[in-house]
Design an enzyme around this catalytic site. Structure first.
Site, PDB file in Angstrom:
ATOM      1  N   HIS A 134     -41.278  74.618 111.350  1.00 30.55           N
ATOM      2  CA  HIS A 134     -40.023  74.470 110.537  1.00 30.55           C
ATOM      3  C   HIS A 134     -39.846  75.756 109.808  1.00 30.55           C
ATOM      4  O   HIS A 134     -38.666  76.196 109.730  1.00 30.55           O
ATOM      5  CB  HIS A 134     -40.241  73.307 109.547  1.00 30.55           C
ATOM      6  CG  HIS A 134     -38.848  73.208 108.569  1.00 30.55           C
ATOM      7  ND1 HIS A 134     -37.469  72.610 109.206  1.00 30.55           N
ATOM      8  CD2 HIS A 134     -38.691  73.320 107.450  1.00 30.55           C
ATOM      9  CE1 HIS A 134     -36.647  72.564 108.365  1.00 30.55           C
ATOM     10  NE2 HIS A 134     -37.359  72.873 107.192  1.00 30.55           N
ATOM     11  N   LYS A 196     -23.900  74.096 103.804  1.00 33.91           N
ATOM     12  CA  LYS A 196     -24.123  73.060 102.997  1.00 33.91           C
ATOM     13  C   LYS A 196     -25.080  73.299 101.771  1.00 33.91           C
ATOM     14  O   LYS A 196     -25.492  74.364 101.581  1.00 33.91           O
ATOM     15  CB  LYS A 196     -24.943  72.184 103.972  1.00 33.91           C
ATOM     16  CG  LYS A 196     -26.284  72.701 104.313  1.00 33.91           C
ATOM     17  CD  LYS A 196     -27.050  71.452 105.231  1.00 33.91           C
ATOM     18  CE  LYS A 196     -28.439  71.804 105.359  1.00 33.91           C
ATOM     19  NZ  LYS A 196     -29.193  71.173 105.956  1.00 33.91           N
ATOM     20  N   ASP A 226     -34.437  64.475 111.617  1.00 38.00           N
ATOM     21  CA  ASP A 226     -35.158  63.357 111.024  1.00 38.00           C
ATOM     22  C   ASP A 226     -34.152  62.047 110.750  1.00 38.00           C
ATOM     23  O   ASP A 226     -34.250  61.346 111.444  1.00 38.00           O
ATOM     24  CB  ASP A 226     -35.568  63.940 109.630  1.00 38.00           C
ATOM     25  CG  ASP A 226     -36.718  63.187 108.842  1.00 38.00           C
ATOM     26  OD1 ASP A 226     -36.696  61.999 109.411  1.00 38.00           O
ATOM     27  OD2 ASP A 226     -37.212  63.443 107.822  1.00 38.00           O
ATOM     28  N   ALA A 228     -30.968  62.585 110.335  1.00 41.29           N
ATOM     29  CA  ALA A 228     -29.664  62.917 111.082  1.00 41.29           C
ATOM     30  C   ALA A 228     -28.637  63.013 110.242  1.00 41.29           C
ATOM     31  O   ALA A 228     -27.502  63.074 110.665  1.00 41.29           O
ATOM     32  CB  ALA A 228     -29.586  61.902 112.168  1.00 41.29           C
TER      33      ALA A 228
END
Length: 315
Positions: A134, A196, A226, A228
């Site tokens: 990640h 975002k 995860d 979504a």
């Protein structure tokens, strides 16, 4: 394919036995004889039922859900193999659990990704293989070699084979821009970015879309899905801003909580994932397409065993 198997051994935990068997078949070896059970109180019991003395051992175990169970299995297996005098132990984690806890975002937060790295090294691992961490800086949490394999080449190959027209690659947030740019260069498509904000965990608000997506086929890419929330809200915003068809791809199909229902209801034509994490039958909706990472991990294992360059796989 791989004939010199006397000193190369593959072992696997229970997290993703299907992927481990695929890798073993690719290498032309069998998975090492081991039993992983539970004592009556829930403690992990591991028995290695063949000699590993002097061997180069690869333990395949993604630390996916249940994360703590799978992590503990990995640690106990590595410890057992180390105490059985293996020459070198490589922990192969197609999915690295706790990777999203890689920094302090608030006072008194733990950095659990670093803690997991410390525990893995303490257990006896002398090398780690991961896919699409990640945060790339997690490689620096280890004081042993880390081979970080990208999933983008596998996803790009599938997209090229799909022969989509007028494609725009979309990053679902600023943190995924590097991954999106890699995909865009591989398939020869422009890039757009969703702006975002996340006011709290698993809550997403879309504020803007940077780039031209009107009447385009959009391919949104992330390292994982995860719950979504990010992907499905991003898809809804892209549709509202004029995208024609929306495809989603990621390496790790975590798919927790309401993820599958959200994906089923979202304006998404296809969700392309890999098998770093097993997707159970009850979550395999028609939209989901699973690609195998076994050949990539198999080639990486061969190169590590033979002391060859792993990065050459991506030239």
């Amino acid at each position: 394919m791989f004939s010199d198997n006397k000193r190369l051994k593959i072992f696997a935990g229970n997290a993703n036995t299907g992927l481990a068997e695929e890798i073993a078949r690719y290498l032309g070896v069998t998975i090492g004889a081991a039993e992983i059970k539970r004592f009556s109180d829930g403690e992990v019991q591991v028995r290695i039922n063949e000699s590993v003395r002097g061997a180069d051992v690869f333990v395949i175990q993604p630390t996916c859900n249940p994360v703590n169970e799978n992590l503990m299995e990995l640690l106990v297996m590595v410890d057992a193999i180390r105490r059985a005098s293996a020459r070198r132990i490589t922990a192969v984690l197609p999915y690295y659990g706790y990777a999203r806890q890689d920094r302090k975002t608030r006072a008194r937060d733990p950095i659990t990704a670093k803690l997991v790295a410390n525990i893995l090294v303490a257990s006896g691992a002398r090398r780690v293989v991961c896919m699409d961490l990640h945060a790339g800086q997690i490689q620096g949490f280890f004081d042993i070699p880390v081979d970080h394999l990208p999933g983008v080449p596998i996803l790009a190959e599938y997209i090229l084979q799909s022969q989509l027209k007028e494609v725009v690659v979309v990053s679902p947030d600023l943190g995924s821009v590097t991954r999106a740019r890699d995909l865009s260069e591989r398939i020869g498509a422009p890039i757009a970015i969703i702006d975002k904000r996340r006011p709290e965990p698993n809550v997403v608000e879309i504020t803007n879309i940077i780039g031209a997506i009107q009447d385009k086929t959009v391919v949104m890419i992330d390292d994982l899905i995860d719950t979504a929330g990010t992907i499905t809200k991003g898809a809804a915003a892209l549709k509202q801003w004029g995208a024609k068809d929306i495809y989603v791809c990621c390496t790790h199909a975590v798919l927790s909580g309401p993820a599958v229902q959200r994906l089923a209801e979202a304006p998404i034509k296809e969700v392309v994932v890999t098998n770093t994490i097993p997707v159970p039958k009850e979550k395999m909706i028609d939209k989901i397409k699973v690609l195998s990472v076994a050949p990539l991990l198999g080639e990486a294992i061969i190169r590590i065993y033979e002391d060859l360059s792993v990065s050459k796989l991506f030239d």
